[in-house]
Design an enzyme around this catalytic site. Structure first.
Site, PDB file in Angstrom:
ATOM      1  CG  ASP A  54      -1.813   0.877   1.091  1.00 43.85           C
ATOM      2  OD1 ASP A  54      -2.318   1.571  -0.186  1.00 43.85           O
ATOM      3  OD2 ASP A  54      -2.422   1.814   2.347  1.00 43.85           O
TER       4      ASP A  54
HETATM    5  C1  SPV Z   1      -7.098   1.775   3.719  1.00 47.03           C
HETATM    6  O1  SPV Z   1      -8.706   1.191   4.095  1.00 47.03           O
HETATM    7  O2  SPV Z   1      -6.449   2.170   2.820  1.00 47.03           O
HETATM    8  C2  SPV Z   1      -6.958   3.066   4.332  1.00 47.03           C
HETATM    9  C3  SPV Z   1      -7.034   3.769   6.021  1.00 47.03           C
HETATM   10  O3  SPV Z   1      -6.581   4.327   4.278  1.00 47.03           O
HETATM   11  S1  SPV Z   1      -5.479   2.816   6.968  1.00 47.03           S
HETATM   12  O4  SPV Z   1      -5.463   1.785   6.050  1.00 47.03           O
HETATM   13  O5  SPV Z   1      -5.826   2.232   8.550  1.00 47.03           O
HETATM   14  O6  SPV Z   1      -4.595   4.037   6.392  1.00 47.03           O
HETATM   15 MG    MG Z   2      -5.691   4.451   2.348  1.00 40.92          MG
END
Ligand code: SPV
Ligand code: MG
Length: 297
Positions: A54
């Site tokens: 991510d």
């Molecule tokens: C996501 O779900 O990608 C978010 C929330 O941005 S978090 O993973 O808590 O950053």
């Molecule tokens: Mg996110």
């Protein structure tokens, strides 16, 4: 283009609403069937389901392709987790135009710099954007939406970056003044103390969304009492699926038989139902000529 309803309409109801994470068409349909008000198209779970991290490893157009499957599969409003907007104001306005064309109900943009890291990752170093530069991204998003119901949610990562509530509030107010329809205030504490402090200082100028992944012991009723409008369960469909897939895979490697796996998986009939095979059968009756018996010569 249908947008699956609007998030603004949800907020006008003045009651706590819930968005469920989805990462593909199937999980979006399951969230809708379960009764959620809308869907959170999570950058974390979309990336993970593509086998990626991510941190903007998937391009924004690859994410858009996933959103299109979600939109087709689900009639509830979809809020895209648009990370930082993939660059500056220019990238944001292109993104917003494309989202409008695909019937996505809104986008959430966070005040960090591209490429960003996941907010819950302890080892990550997060780079916060300057307030005025980020306000430019919000303004560009609002100026380029094509659907009047489209919403822009400004997410502040002040707490994630270790800053105090004063800075979180200063940023939230600036983003609201720049045109944001709602504020997402994120925290990775294991209690909701950041959110409590923020809501005490917030004048309810616009709706507030929260993501209680780490402070999951806080009851939703408590969040509602503080004035929170929307709760996002940000990654739980994928995490449930990962656990189940790992268990089934391990069992099959060990037992080399489906005997004890059968009761741990949904029947095929359920899978076909989720694919809406009935609809195809019905369409075939309408559009295909009746099958003629082939008589051999
Ligand atoms: C996501 O779900 O990608 C978010 C929330 O941005 S978090 O993973 O808590 O950053
Ligand atoms: Mg996110």
């Amino acid at each position: 283009m249908r947008s699956g309803g609007s998030l603004r309409t949800l907020w006008l109801k003045n009651e706590l609403s819930f968005l469920m994470e989805a990462h593909n068409g199937l999980s979006a349909r399951i969230a809708e069937e379960a009764g959620f008000d809308g869907v959170w198209a999570s950058s974390l779970t979309i990336a993970a389901s593509l086998g990626l991290r991510d941190c903007n490893e998937a391009s924004w157009t690859q994410v858009l392709d996933v959103l299109e499957y979600m939109r087709d599969a689900c009639a509830r409003p979809i809020l895209m987790d648009g990370d930082t907007g993939y660059g500056n104001f220019n990238n944001v306005r292109r993104l917003v135009r494309k989202l409008g064309a695909r019937g996505i109900a809104g986008v959430c943009i966070e005040d960090k710099l591209f490429p960003k890291s996941n907010s819950l990752l302890e080892s990550a170093s997060h780079r916060l954007a300057e307030v005025d530069e980020f306000c430019g991204r919000i303004k560009a998003a609002k100026d380029h939406q094509t659907d009047p119901d489209f919403v822009v949610v400004a997410r502040t990562e002040a707490f994630i970056c270790g800053l105090e509530v004063g800075e979180a509030l200063r940023r939230a107010h600036a983003y609201r003044e720049a045109g944001a329809d709602a504020i997402l205030v994120h925290s990775r504490r294991d209690t909701a103390s950041d959110i409590d402090q923020f809501m005490r200082g917030w004048n309810r100028a616009c709706p507030v969304l929260v993501v209680p992944t780490t402070y999951y012991t806080t009851p939703s009723t408590q969040l509602a009492d503080w004035g929170v409008s929307t709760v996002i369960w940000a990654n739980h469909s994928l995490r449930a699926a990962i656990q189940s897939m790992q268990e089934v895979c391990q069992r099959l490697v060990t037992e080399k038989s489906l005997m004890h796996v059968q009761e741990r998986v949904v029947p095929l009939a359920e899978l076909f139902r989720l694919q809406q095979m009935d609809e195809l059968k019905e369409a075939e009756r309408r559009y295909l000529p009746p099958l003629r018996e082939v008589i051999p010569e």
